[in-house]
Scaffold this motif. Structure first.
Motif, PDB file in Angstrom:
ATOM      1  N   ALA A 197       6.086  10.624 -11.149  1.00 14.99           N
ATOM      2  CA  ALA A 197       6.645  11.803 -10.466  1.00 14.99           C
ATOM      3  C   ALA A 197       8.155  11.918 -10.672  1.00 14.99           C
ATOM      4  O   ALA A 197       8.736  12.983 -10.459  1.00 14.99           O
ATOM      5  CB  ALA A 197       6.321  11.752  -8.983  1.00 14.99           C
ATOM      6  N   GLY A 198       8.774  10.805 -11.063  1.00 12.79           N
ATOM      7  CA  GLY A 198      10.210  10.823 -11.377  1.00 12.79           C
ATOM      8  C   GLY A 198      11.066  11.359 -10.245  1.00 12.79           C
ATOM      9  O   GLY A 198      10.977  10.889  -9.114  1.00 12.79           O
TER      10      GLY A 198
ATOM     11  N   GLY B  93       0.801  -1.219   0.000  1.00 17.14           N
ATOM     12  CA  GLY B  93       0.000   0.000   0.000  1.00 17.14           C
ATOM     13  C   GLY B  93       0.834   1.269   0.000  1.00 17.14           C
ATOM     14  O   GLY B  93       0.315   2.365  -0.224  1.00 17.14           O
ATOM     15  N   HIS B  94       2.127   1.147   0.252  1.00 14.19           N
ATOM     16  CA  HIS B  94       3.030   2.295   0.208  1.00 14.19           C
ATOM     17  C   HIS B  94       3.307   2.624  -1.255  1.00 14.19           C
ATOM     18  O   HIS B  94       3.343   1.733  -2.092  1.00 14.19           O
ATOM     19  CB  HIS B  94       4.332   1.940   0.939  1.00 14.19           C
ATOM     20  CG  HIS B  94       5.148   3.115   1.360  1.00 14.19           C
ATOM     21  ND1 HIS B  94       5.763   3.942   0.472  1.00 14.19           N
ATOM     22  CD2 HIS B  94       5.454   3.583   2.595  1.00 14.19           C
ATOM     23  CE1 HIS B  94       6.427   4.876   1.127  1.00 14.19           C
ATOM     24  NE2 HIS B  94       6.249   4.684   2.434  1.00 14.19           N
ATOM     25  N   LEU B  95       3.519   3.891  -1.578  1.00  9.79           N
ATOM     26  CA  LEU B  95       3.774   4.258  -2.968  1.00  9.79           C
ATOM     27  C   LEU B  95       5.180   3.888  -3.434  1.00  9.79           C
ATOM     28  O   LEU B  95       5.482   3.944  -4.619  1.00  9.79           O
ATOM     29  CB  LEU B  95       3.506   5.739  -3.210  1.00  9.79           C
ATOM     30  CG  LEU B  95       4.310   6.762  -2.418  1.00  9.79           C
ATOM     31  CD1 LEU B  95       5.518   7.186  -3.232  1.00  9.79           C
ATOM     32  CD2 LEU B  95       3.444   7.970  -2.158  1.00  9.79           C
TER      33      LEU B  95
ATOM     34  N   LEU C 198      10.891  13.930  -8.473  1.00 12.03           N
ATOM     35  CA  LEU C 198      10.251  14.710  -7.412  1.00 12.03           C
ATOM     36  C   LEU C 198      10.220  13.950  -6.088  1.00 12.03           C
ATOM     37  O   LEU C 198      10.301  14.561  -5.020  1.00 12.03           O
ATOM     38  CB  LEU C 198       8.839  15.113  -7.815  1.00 12.03           C
ATOM     39  CG  LEU C 198       8.745  16.055  -9.013  1.00 12.03           C
ATOM     40  CD1 LEU C 198       7.290  16.341  -9.337  1.00 12.03           C
ATOM     41  CD2 LEU C 198       9.515  17.338  -8.757  1.00 12.03           C
ATOM     42  N   LEU C 199      10.110  12.629  -6.125  1.00 11.78           N
ATOM     43  CA  LEU C 199      10.049  11.858  -4.877  1.00 11.78           C
ATOM     44  C   LEU C 199      11.341  11.947  -4.067  1.00 11.78           C
ATOM     45  O   LEU C 199      11.279  12.215  -2.863  1.00 11.78           O
ATOM     46  CB  LEU C 199       9.676  10.410  -5.148  1.00 11.78           C
ATOM     47  CG  LEU C 199       8.224  10.190  -5.567  1.00 11.78           C
ATOM     48  CD1 LEU C 199       7.958   8.716  -5.822  1.00 11.78           C
ATOM     49  CD2 LEU C 199       7.275  10.719  -4.520  1.00 11.78           C
ATOM     50  N   PRO C 200      12.521  11.762  -4.664  1.00 14.43           N
ATOM     51  CA  PRO C 200      13.745  11.941  -3.875  1.00 14.43           C
ATOM     52  C   PRO C 200      13.885  13.367  -3.333  1.00 14.43           C
ATOM     53  O   PRO C 200      14.370  13.563  -2.221  1.00 14.43           O
ATOM     54  CB  PRO C 200      14.876  11.601  -4.850  1.00 14.43           C
ATOM     55  CG  PRO C 200      14.244  10.758  -5.892  1.00 14.43           C
ATOM     56  CD  PRO C 200      12.814  11.218  -5.990  1.00 14.43           C
ATOM     57  N   LEU C 201      13.441  14.342  -4.101  1.00 21.80           N
ATOM     58  CA  LEU C 201      13.483  15.729  -3.610  1.00 21.80           C
ATOM     59  C   LEU C 201      12.569  15.899  -2.403  1.00 21.80           C
ATOM     60  O   LEU C 201      12.926  16.563  -1.427  1.00 21.80           O
ATOM     61  CB  LEU C 201      13.076  16.704  -4.719  1.00 21.80           C
ATOM     62  CG  LEU C 201      14.068  16.876  -5.855  1.00 21.80           C
ATOM     63  CD1 LEU C 201      13.465  17.755  -6.956  1.00 21.80           C
ATOM     64  CD2 LEU C 201      15.368  17.453  -5.356  1.00 21.80           C
ATOM     65  N   ALA C 202      11.397  15.280  -2.453  1.00 23.60           N
ATOM     66  CA  ALA C 202      10.466  15.349  -1.322  1.00 23.60           C
ATOM     67  C   ALA C 202      11.056  14.642  -0.104  1.00 23.60           C
ATOM     68  O   ALA C 202      10.922  15.120   1.023  1.00 23.60           O
ATOM     69  CB  ALA C 202       9.119  14.744  -1.699  1.00 23.60           C
TER      70      ALA C 202
END
Length: 132
Positions: free
Chosen positions: A105-106, A68-70, A108-112
């Motif tokens: 999201a490419g 369930g985790h993205l 963007l996830l590591p940036l978040a």
């Protein structure tokens, strides 16, 4: 104080994360559901604590993602207390997106993730300063 704030979920809560955990403190096997965001934009993240470190001069935990985790991966939060009173905080994370929208999201996830780690660091610094 910083170690207790980390292991007791206080740092996460003060960083804006809604925490629903099986226990008041991080411990191996504890299921924890983290959620960040507002209303329909809230993203949930089910995790399970894999390991903890509990003093006397190092405190922290590692949790891994659950179904369930993205993303699929692990994250470690660690506080180290130096003899001179310095408090060091580190976050180590590795993951890869599994949800389609997360893959889209490419970068963007590591940036978040990095932004969240910095926010946690600021929160923990404030907790440590208030205790001193």
């Amino acid at each position: 104080m910083a170690g207790a704030a980390l292991l007791g979920w206080r740092m996460h809560r003060l960083a804006g994360v809604r925490i629903d955990a099986d226990a008041d403190r991080a411990a191996p096997g504890v299921a924890v559901h983290c959620a960040i965001g507002v209303g329909p934009l809230r993203a949930g993240a089910p995790n399970r604590v894999l390991a903890t470190v509990d003093g006397p001069d190092r405190y922290g935990f590692t949790y891994g993602t659950r179904a369930g985790h993205l993303a699929r991966g692990e994250e470690t939060f660690l506080v180290e207390l130096e003899a001179d009173g310095a408090v060091w905080f580190s976050v180590t994370a590795f993951s890869r997106p599994v949800a389609r929208y997360a893959r889209l999201a490419g970068p963007l996830l590591p940036l978040a993730q990095r932004a969240f780690a910095r926010r946690c660091g600021r929160v923990l610094a404030r907790i440590a300063a208030d205790a001193g």
